[in-house]
Design a protein around this motif. Structure first.
Motif, short mmCIF file in Angstrom:
data_model
loop_
_atom_site.label_atom_id
_atom_site.label_comp_id
_atom_site.label_asym_id
_atom_site.label_seq_id
_atom_site.Cartn_x
_atom_site.Cartn_y
_atom_site.Cartn_z
N THR A 1 0.71 -1.15 0.17
CA THR A 1 0.08 -0.19 -0.05
C THR A 1 0.62 1.20 0.01
OG1 THR A 1 -0.14 -0.09 2.55
CG2 THR A 1 -1.90 -1.09 1.15
N GLU A 2 2.12 1.04 0.11
CA GLU A 2 3.21 2.32 0.20
C GLU A 2 4.32 2.03 -0.51
OE1 GLU A 2 4.87 1.84 4.37
OE2 GLU A 2 3.13 3.38 4.20
N LEU A 3 5.01 2.98 -0.97
CA LEU A 3 6.28 2.64 -1.78
C LEU A 3 7.32 2.08 -1.01
CD1 LEU A 3 6.21 6.21 -3.99
CD2 LEU A 3 5.84 3.54 -4.64
N PRO A 4 8.47 1.59 -1.38
CA PRO A 4 9.18 1.13 -0.56
C PRO A 4 10.31 2.27 -0.04
CG PRO A 4 9.36 -0.27 -2.43
CD PRO A 4 8.24 0.95 -2.74
N ALA A 5 10.63 2.02 1.04
CA ALA A 5 11.67 3.18 1.84
C ALA A 5 12.55 3.67 0.87
CB ALA A 5 12.11 2.66 3.02
N PRO A 6 12.89 5.15 0.80
CA PRO A 6 13.85 6.05 0.14
C PRO A 6 15.17 5.02 0.18
CG PRO A 6 12.67 7.46 1.21
CD PRO A 6 12.25 6.13 1.92
N PRO B 1 -1.90 -1.18 -15.18
CA PRO B 1 -2.99 -0.24 -15.02
C PRO B 1 -3.98 -0.43 -14.14
CG PRO B 1 -3.26 -1.98 -16.66
CD PRO B 1 -1.60 -2.20 -16.00
N LEU B 2 -3.89 -1.64 -13.31
CA LEU B 2 -4.93 -1.83 -12.24
C LEU B 2 -4.33 -1.96 -10.80
CD1 LEU B 2 -6.64 -5.21 -13.97
CD2 LEU B 2 -7.33 -2.67 -13.90
N THR B 3 -3.32 -0.80 -10.60
CA THR B 3 -2.70 -0.83 -9.41
C THR B 3 -3.87 -0.29 -8.19
OG1 THR B 3 -0.86 0.37 -10.56
CG2 THR B 3 -0.97 0.87 -8.19
N ALA C 1 -1.64 3.49 -5.68
CA ALA C 1 -1.70 4.52 -6.81
C ALA C 1 -1.65 5.98 -6.07
CB ALA C 1 -3.04 4.29 -7.49
N ASP C 2 -2.06 6.09 -4.97
CA ASP C 2 -1.84 7.47 -4.56
C ASP C 2 -0.39 7.68 -4.05
OD1 ASP C 2 -4.68 7.91 -4.71
OD2 ASP C 2 -5.10 7.25 -2.29
N ALA C 3 0.19 6.75 -3.63
CA ALA C 3 1.72 7.06 -3.35
C ALA C 3 2.53 7.38 -4.50
CB ALA C 3 2.01 5.63 -2.55
N ILE C 4 1.97 6.47 -5.58
CA ILE C 4 2.83 6.69 -7.00
C ILE C 4 2.52 8.24 -7.39
CG2 ILE C 4 2.88 6.12 -9.24
CD1 ILE C 4 2.32 3.30 -8.34
N LYS C 5 1.20 8.46 -7.24
CA LYS C 5 0.94 10.14 -7.79
C LYS C 5 1.71 11.12 -6.92
CE LYS C 5 -2.95 12.83 -8.99
NZ LYS C 5 -4.46 12.93 -8.75
N ALA C 6 2.16 10.73 -5.78
CA ALA C 6 2.82 11.59 -4.98
C ALA C 6 4.04 11.91 -5.45
CB ALA C 6 2.59 11.18 -3.33
N GLY D 1 4.01 13.48 -9.28
CA GLY D 1 3.37 14.58 -9.29
C GLY D 1 2.04 14.83 -9.95
N ASN D 2 1.60 15.91 -10.38
CA ASN D 2 0.22 16.22 -10.58
C ASN D 2 0.04 15.75 -12.45
OD1 ASN D 2 -0.69 17.09 -8.28
ND2 ASN D 2 0.14 19.14 -8.73
N ASP D 3 1.30 15.21 -12.70
CA ASP D 3 1.26 14.80 -14.28
C ASP D 3 0.72 13.31 -14.76
OD1 ASP D 3 4.02 16.81 -14.32
OD2 ASP D 3 2.26 17.37 -15.35
N GLU D 4 0.09 12.80 -13.62
CA GLU D 4 -0.43 11.35 -13.79
C GLU D 4 -1.35 11.59 -14.79
OE1 GLU D 4 -2.65 7.68 -11.43
OE2 GLU D 4 -2.98 10.08 -10.63
N LEU D 5 -1.50 10.69 -15.74
CA LEU D 5 -2.47 10.43 -16.93
C LEU D 5 -3.08 9.18 -16.93
CD1 LEU D 5 0.26 11.96 -19.42
CD2 LEU D 5 -1.49 13.34 -18.36
N ALA D 6 -4.11 9.10 -17.80
CA ALA D 6 -4.72 7.93 -17.83
C ALA D 6 -5.58 7.69 -19.11
CB ALA D 6 -6.02 8.00 -16.53
N PHE D 7 -5.97 6.44 -19.45
CA PHE D 7 -6.86 6.49 -20.66
C PHE D 7 -7.46 5.25 -20.34
CE2 PHE D 7 -2.79 3.92 -21.35
CZ PHE D 7 -3.18 2.79 -21.94
N PHE D 8 -8.50 4.94 -21.27
CA PHE D 8 -9.39 3.59 -21.51
C PHE D 8 -8.80 2.51 -22.12
CE2 PHE D 8 -12.79 6.29 -19.49
CZ PHE D 8 -12.90 5.58 -18.08
N ASP D 9 -8.81 1.51 -21.55
CA ASP D 9 -8.50 0.03 -22.62
C ASP D 9 -9.70 -0.79 -22.44
OD1 ASP D 9 -7.01 -1.48 -24.13
OD2 ASP D 9 -5.57 -1.70 -22.59
N ALA D 10 -9.69 -1.68 -23.58
CA ALA D 10 -11.02 -2.59 -23.36
C ALA D 10 -10.61 -3.92 -23.91
CB ALA D 10 -12.00 -2.02 -24.63
N ILE D 11 -11.67 -4.91 -23.41
CA ILE D 11 -11.44 -6.52 -23.59
C ILE D 11 -12.34 -7.00 -24.76
CG2 ILE D 11 -11.36 -8.42 -22.30
CD1 ILE D 11 -10.64 -6.91 -19.71
#
Length: 456
Positions: free
Chosen positions: A123-128, A138-140, A145-150, A153-163
């Motif tokens: 649930t969190e990133l490994p220690a520095p 894509p299914l983090t 996912a919140d830890a990764i976004k931190a 930065g605010n440049d996290e992007l996303a798109f939709f994928d289909a099956i």
């Protein structure tokens, strides 16, 4: 504590773990399934394929993804080894029995003495300072996912994928359907009759098209509405809405196919590709969908030959996430603001099974080099591996501001080279053959340059 911590047991995480372990590093590999399920996975295996079972073209001379296959084979890729061992007929493509493939990857990871598996959610990133790779795809899960976004930065992007849906072969009407590859071209292990073809007359095509457009579709949540689709994997409904001939000149193109009942090329064709080694399941090629489950069965049974189709799996759509890699990552795929933390796979902004695994291959090698105090250079840009690496590290001169998008490997990512004027037989290359000759020359250059990189 292991030399390297890897979070995520998909294609990229599995390949990264294997490459690092083969280089002598000890690896802690974390996978949250089965402790926590995802919306798309059905098993607990590593490297489970949730969309298509195809790794696309295996032509290493004229196709960039086929060249990537060959480069990865020459780099001792676990994913390619298991794909080759679990191949099913698919014309010139490399397609696999998805269960056999994932089971083979899982067995190899479990058996490796340098890899320790942890079935638990992170649930969190490994220690520095920890030598770590994030390959959660894509299914983090939400907390990570919140830890990764931190970090990203605010440049996290996303798109939709289909099956795309999968169909039981026994429910297909072979009074209408027939086996044939385009232009009767056999692939590795194939016969030239590797696909099931379902033909449409003009009237049948238009009726089907209207049903797709009118069918009830998955509604997006408010926060998802500004998320784009990935152009390389559009839902069939989106393509249908772009024009009445879009499907007929796209996944339903009839070129190279002849209906044995009429001796002529149909108006349009839907192809089905073998999905398992037994040949009992087939998937709808290019038919990713966001139609609701009830509508899918109704609409897809309008396809000639699928009037009584039974579905082993219906299609679906899910949200994928990727970071602004050119701005965030350095040449070793490490986060610039946090050295030793690397990203691998689709989250870095590559699209496709093999592209994701390829970045896992590179990241595993970079992390293993760091663990032993060594430095390895990125693969040459003239290679498929190097072209992908360049795309996600510095392929945009503006640093990725607003323009960085997921990309499949393609020759447009490679450095230009002069088109040969004479072929291998000494004949002058003319007209349309120039394009093929250029691709062949680029592939040859890539494998020569790869050999030098591997030796170094």
């Amino acid at each position: 504590m292991a030399d390297i911590t890897i979070i995520g047991g998909g294609l990229a995480g599995s390949e990264a773990a294997f490459q690092a372990a083969e280089a002598g590093a000890s690896v802690d590999l974390f996978e949250m399934r089965p402790v926590r399920k995802t919306e798309a996975h059905e098993t607990d295996n590593f490297a489970e394929l949730v969309c298509s079972n195809s790794f696309r073209s295996d032509d290493a001379e004229y196709n960039a993804v086929g060249l990537l296959h060959e480069e990865m084979r020459r780099c001792n890729s676990l994913i390619l080894r298991c794909a080759d061992a679990n191949q099913v007929p698919a014309g010139g493509a490399l397609a696999v029995d998805r269960d056999g493939f994932a089971s083979a990857v899982t067995a190899a990871i479990e058996a490796h003495p340098n890899i320790t598996i942890h079935r638990s959610e992170v649930t969190e990133l490994p220690a520095p300072g920890t030598n770590a790779i994030i390959a959660t795809g894509p299914l983090t899960s939400g907390a990570l996912a919140d830890a990764i976004k931190a970090v990203a930065g605010n440049d996290e992007l996303a798109f939709f994928d289909a099956i795309a849906p999968i169909i039981h072969k026994e429910s297909i009407n072979f009074d209408i359907a027939w086996f044939q590859s385009r232009y009767d071209k056999p692939g590795p292990g194939g016969t030239g009759k590797d696909y099931i073809n379902l033909p449409f007359s003009e009237e049948e095509y238009n009726t089907f098209l209207d049903a797709i457009i009118a069918g009830e579709k998955t509604e997006f949540k408010e926060w998802e509405k500004n998320t784009p689709y990935f152009e390389g994997c559009l839902p069939v409904e989106v393509m249908a809405e772009r024009g009445r001939d879009t499907l007929r000149f796209g996944p339903m193109k009839p070129v190279g196919l002849t209906d044995p009942r009429t001796g002529r090329r149909p108006y349009a064709v839907l192809q089905l590709r073998q999905d398992n080694a037994l040949g009992t399941l087939y998937n709808m090629v290019g038919f990713q969908t966001k139609l609701k489950y009830g509508a899918q069965a109704e609409v897809f049974r309008l396809i000639p030959g699928l009037e009584k189709a039974q579905f082993a799996r219906l299609g679906g759509i899910h949200r994928n996430t990727f970071i602004n890699s050119p701005k965030i990552l350095d040449q070793t795929l490490s986060v610039k603001a946090r050295p030793s933390l690397r990203f691998a796979g689709q989250i870095t902004g590559v699209e496709g099974y093999l592209e994701s695994a390829a970045i896992g291959l590179l990241t595993g090698r970079f992390a293993a080099a760091e663990a032993r105090g060594a430095i390895i250079s990125p693969p040459p840009r003239t290679t498929a591996l190097g072209a992908l690496h360049y795309h996600i590290t510095e392929g945009h001169v503006d640093g990725g501001k607003g323009s960085f998008q997921p990309m499949n490997v393609n020759f447009g990512l490679f450095p230009e080279m002069e088109t040969p004027r004479i072929d291998d037989e000494g004949n002058r290359i003319k007209g349309k053959e120039k394009g093929r000759a250029r691709k062949k020359a680029m592939s040859r250059r890539a494998l020569v340059d790869l050999a030098g990189w591997v030796a170094a």
